[in-house]
Design a protein around this motif. Structure first.
Motif, PDB file in Angstrom:
ATOM      1  N   LYS A 197       0.835  -1.199   0.000  1.00  0.00           N
ATOM      2  CA  LYS A 197       0.000   0.000   0.000  1.00  0.00           C
ATOM      3  C   LYS A 197       0.874   1.255   0.000  1.00  0.00           C
ATOM      4  O   LYS A 197       0.505   2.287  -0.560  1.00  0.00           O
ATOM      5  N   GLY A 198       2.028   1.151   0.632  1.00  0.00           N
ATOM      6  CA  GLY A 198       2.947   2.290   0.706  1.00  0.00           C
ATOM      7  C   GLY A 198       3.369   2.790  -0.667  1.00  0.00           C
ATOM      8  O   GLY A 198       3.627   3.987  -0.842  1.00  0.00           O
ATOM      9  N   GLN A 199       3.439   1.893  -1.652  1.00  0.00           N
ATOM     10  CA  GLN A 199       3.836   2.296  -2.996  1.00  0.00           C
ATOM     11  C   GLN A 199       2.747   3.163  -3.637  1.00  0.00           C
ATOM     12  O   GLN A 199       3.049   4.144  -4.298  1.00  0.00           O
TER      13      GLN A 199
ATOM     14  N   PRO B 147       4.223  -2.200 -13.037  1.00  0.00           N
ATOM     15  CA  PRO B 147       5.586  -2.711 -13.277  1.00  0.00           C
ATOM     16  C   PRO B 147       6.092  -3.605 -12.148  1.00  0.00           C
ATOM     17  O   PRO B 147       6.814  -4.568 -12.404  1.00  0.00           O
ATOM     18  N   GLN B 148       5.706  -3.287 -10.907  1.00  0.00           N
ATOM     19  CA  GLN B 148       6.163  -4.132  -9.804  1.00  0.00           C
ATOM     20  C   GLN B 148       5.332  -5.405  -9.693  1.00  0.00           C
ATOM     21  O   GLN B 148       5.834  -6.442  -9.263  1.00  0.00           O
TER      22      GLN B 148
ATOM     23  N   ARG C 259      -1.986   7.074 -13.167  1.00  0.00           N
ATOM     24  CA  ARG C 259      -0.545   7.146 -13.338  1.00  0.00           C
ATOM     25  C   ARG C 259       0.177   6.244 -12.324  1.00  0.00           C
ATOM     26  O   ARG C 259       1.152   5.571 -12.649  1.00  0.00           O
TER      27      ARG C 259
ATOM     28  N   THR D  19      20.590  -5.925 -10.446  1.00  0.00           N
ATOM     29  CA  THR D  19      20.600  -4.632 -11.119  1.00  0.00           C
ATOM     30  C   THR D  19      20.411  -4.884 -12.598  1.00  0.00           C
ATOM     31  O   THR D  19      20.501  -6.016 -13.058  1.00  0.00           O
TER      32      THR D  19
ATOM     33  N   ARG E 298       2.637   3.445 -13.756  1.00  0.00           N
ATOM     34  CA  ARG E 298       4.076   3.653 -13.596  1.00  0.00           C
ATOM     35  C   ARG E 298       4.660   2.947 -12.378  1.00  0.00           C
ATOM     36  O   ARG E 298       5.828   2.570 -12.364  1.00  0.00           O
ATOM     37  N   ILE E 299       3.865   2.833 -11.317  1.00  0.00           N
ATOM     38  CA  ILE E 299       4.409   2.329 -10.055  1.00  0.00           C
ATOM     39  C   ILE E 299       3.948   0.905  -9.767  1.00  0.00           C
ATOM     40  O   ILE E 299       4.760   0.020  -9.496  1.00  0.00           O
TER      41      ILE E 299
ATOM     42  N   ALA F 221      14.428  -6.327 -12.142  1.00  0.00           N
ATOM     43  CA  ALA F 221      15.284  -5.202 -11.770  1.00  0.00           C
ATOM     44  C   ALA F 221      14.842  -4.626 -10.434  1.00  0.00           C
ATOM     45  O   ALA F 221      13.656  -4.416 -10.202  1.00  0.00           O
ATOM     46  N   GLY F 222      15.807  -4.397  -9.525  1.00  0.00           N
ATOM     47  CA  GLY F 222      15.471  -3.781  -8.253  1.00  0.00           C
ATOM     48  C   GLY F 222      15.180  -4.791  -7.163  1.00  0.00           C
ATOM     49  O   GLY F 222      15.138  -4.459  -5.996  1.00  0.00           O
ATOM     50  N   VAL F 223      14.988  -6.064  -7.548  1.00  0.00           N
ATOM     51  CA  VAL F 223      14.782  -7.086  -6.535  1.00  0.00           C
ATOM     52  C   VAL F 223      16.137  -7.396  -5.905  1.00  0.00           C
ATOM     53  O   VAL F 223      17.119  -7.532  -6.629  1.00  0.00           O
ATOM     54  N   ALA F 224      16.156  -7.471  -4.574  1.00  0.00           N
ATOM     55  CA  ALA F 224      17.371  -7.678  -3.794  1.00  0.00           C
ATOM     56  C   ALA F 224      18.563  -8.169  -4.620  1.00  0.00           C
ATOM     57  O   ALA F 224      18.636  -9.328  -5.007  1.00  0.00           O
TER      58      ALA F 224
ATOM     59  N   ALA G  58       2.921   6.550  -1.767  1.00  0.00           N
ATOM     60  CA  ALA G  58       4.075   7.366  -2.147  1.00  0.00           C
ATOM     61  C   ALA G  58       3.799   8.042  -3.487  1.00  0.00           C
ATOM     62  O   ALA G  58       4.123   9.217  -3.684  1.00  0.00           O
ATOM     63  N   GLY G  59       3.185   7.312  -4.409  1.00  0.00           N
ATOM     64  CA  GLY G  59       2.850   7.881  -5.711  1.00  0.00           C
ATOM     65  C   GLY G  59       1.836   9.003  -5.581  1.00  0.00           C
ATOM     66  O   GLY G  59       2.004  10.089  -6.141  1.00  0.00           O
TER      67      GLY G  59
END
Lengths: 259, 311
Positions: free
Chosen positions: B187-189, B210-211, B202, B293, B206-207, B287-290, B192-193
């Motif tokens: 929920k924080g994502q 993709p995740q 949006r 990169t 965008r947020i 990308a971005g998972v622990a 934050a958006g």
């Protein structure tokens, strides 16, 4: 209406009530924060201080009372003696006045630090990419993370993530910065670096509302301290005098627990 | 010096006797299992490859037969179109299910309920025979005048019926997969958006999505592979897909097993390709998972390609 006499205030709340179901979290909060000042909101957990912050940024909607940010009535508009809720588009526009920093950072996990900072300026404000890139690099430099611009949040420490989050909020050039327990989720040795960035921000003259348990920070940096308990502001005043010499019994008890 | 010697390891250990030189534990069971697998592989090889009744010559002869290739093209076309309908509509239904409007939410729920509770083969036949229920379809004002009217039996060709049947059903399953993906994003994502002044749409585009992809891609890969084979069901509405083509040929030359082998070979080949594509897509969204990169994602893909793509 009272719009005129709120013009000098960054944030003003009048008898704000917020209910979650049957639980009344805010029971008539009055609060005034003047432009360029740093206000720390302290109080035991469950006292409603985080909810207060989330209401200012309209992540929660209030049920009663009035709330102004930058002199502008928030969430509703008044016309011919009736209140109308604002559509999402206008709510989003009002939010641009505030930058928000969360306890759990909430960085976008699939973007690098730089992409996190650039996302809103490019996507919301339509700042040209090259300009946003320069701005974002500059901001990451200011929070001491120029070298980490291309790292993902998962590759950064908690303190570094929180500093990226501050840069991300600043990228929208807000009038007011809201901090919701920004150091509570951090390992003790990482708290200092985040407070350092916040001190610098305060020294720059940014209006800040900080919900925190860092009494030291409140004493050194805040202009005013507001003590909340059970959904109301129990006591407020200049930071040093309130913290050194609380009047109210509940404030005294709370502060004695922290020492 | 004397005190040090008193702390030295027990004198019974001679030099060079270290754990790294210790004799490893023996695993007789592993050897027995390996022998069993080898014997069974040899038997399987003998029963198929060395079996003259498999008629491998005929398999080779029909592998690139124009009729088989036409069937393969149809199978691929149906898979792509049905998955496209399924993904787009499924995402829409998933977002509808999470809407704040109770009517929209219920409509999405009903859709998923209806299409998951009827056999796909029934749905295919239903679309194929739609003309019997609705002889004409038109564009116009609901319950009012129609501007254009179509003859349903002309509009709903076999291919349209197949794409509708396969795609609409797939959408019901995809909706649940996408919903699971969206729910997996904290929920924080969203907050934050929103706090950055983004519109809900949006934030989603965008947020959140993709995740969510990290959770969505593996089961969607599964359904795509499943879809490729499910298209074989279109033989009930007489569409010339890969399996139908094989059947058409063996009904004349009676070489059932060789032609079924041809169809099998093609299915296995396409599924292999799809699996590789899925791996690639998964890496893109990791990308971005622990610890992952983008450069490492690229490097890993490269090594995979150099080493032949799979282990």
């Amino acid at each position: 209406m009272s719009d005129t006499d709120t013009g000098n205030h960054a944030v003003r709340l009048e008898a704000v009530h917020k209910r979650f179901g049957d639980v009344e979290v805010l029971r008539g909060v009055d609060l005034t924060i003047s432009r360029g000042s740093v206000a720390c909101v302290i109080g035991p957990s469950g006292s409603g201080k985080s909810t207060l912050l989330r209401c200012i940024n309209q992540l929660e909607t209030i049920q009663r009372g009035r709330l102004w940010v930058g002199g502008e009535l928030v969430g509703v508009r008044e016309r011919q003696g009736r209140l109308y809720r604002l559509p999402p588009k206008l709510v989003a526009r009002q939010r641009l006045r505030c930058g928000m920093v969360f306890q759990n950072f909430n960085l976008f996990a699939h973007m690098t630090a730089l992409e996190n900072v650039m996302e809103a300026p490019v996507g919301v404000k339509k700042v040209p990419k090259t300009e946003a890139l320069a701005l974002s690099r500059d901001l990451l430099g200011k929070v001491g993370l120029a070298k980490h611009a291309d790292k993902y949040p998962s590759q950064l420490s908690g303190g570094q993530q929180q500093r990226v989050a501050i840069a991300r909020a600043l990228a929208m050039s807000p009038e007011i910065m809201l901090f919701d327990e920004p150091t509570s989720a951090l390992d003790p040795e990482l708290v200092g670096e985040v407070l350092e960035v916040m001190r610098a921000l305060a020294a720059d003259g940014m209006t800040m509302v900080v919900v925190t348990h860092e009494i030291g920070f409140a004493r050194d940096v805040a202009d005013t301290v507001h003590f909340m308990d059970e959904g109301v502001v129990v006591e407020e005043g200049p930071a040093r005098s309130l913290l050194a010499d609380p009047r109210h019994q509940r404030t005294k008890t709370f502060l004695s627990h922290l020492r | 010096m004397p005190t040090r010697e008193s702390q030295a390891p027990s004198p019974s250990l001679t030099t060079g006797m270290e754990p790294e030189n210790a004799i490893p534990v023996r695993h007789p069971g592993r050897w027995a299992a390996a022998v069993a697998v080898a014997v069974m592989s040899a038997m399987l090889w003998n029963a198929t490859v060395n079996n003259p009744r498999m008629e491998w010559a005929i398999v080779g002869q029909y592998l690139f037969d124009p009729q088989i290739l036409a069937g393969l093209r149809m199978t691929l076309l149906l898979t792509v179109l049905a998955m496209a309908v399924g993904l787009v509509l499924g995402t829409v239904v998933a977002v509808m299910r999470m809407s704040e409007n109770p009517l929209v939410r219920t409509a999405a729920q009903l859709y998923v309920w209806l299409f998951r509770s009827t056999p796909l083969i029934v749905q295919l036949l239903f679309w194929f025979y739609l003309a019997a229920v609705m002889p004409t379809l038109g564009l116009g004002i609901p319950f009012g005048p129609e501007w254009i009217t179509f003859d349903t039996s002309l509009l709903i060709s076999q291919i349209t019926a197949a794409v509708l049947g396969l795609g609409l059903c797939e959408a019901a399953y995809t909706a649940e997969i996408v919903r699971a993906g969206i729910l997996s994003v904290s929920k924080g994502q969203f907050e934050a958006g929103e706090a950055l002044g983004m519109s809900p749409r949006r934030v989603l585009a965008r947020i959140v999505l993709p995740q969510a992809m990290r959770v969505i891609v593996p089961p969607i890969g599964n359904s795509t592979i499943s879809m490729l084979k499910t298209t074989a069901l279109v033989l009930v509405i007489a569409l010339p897909d890969l399996l139908t083509a094989a059947q058409a040929i063996y009904s004349q030359n009676l070489a059932q097993i060789p032609l079924l082998t041809v169809a099998t070979a093609w299915y296995v080949f396409i599924v292999t390709v799809l699996t590789l594509v899925q791996n690639r897509i998964e890496r893109k969204f990791s990308a971005g998972v622990a610890g992952v990169t983008r450069s490492r994602v690229r490097r890993r893909t490269l090594t995979a390609a150099l080493s032949g793509g799979f282990r």
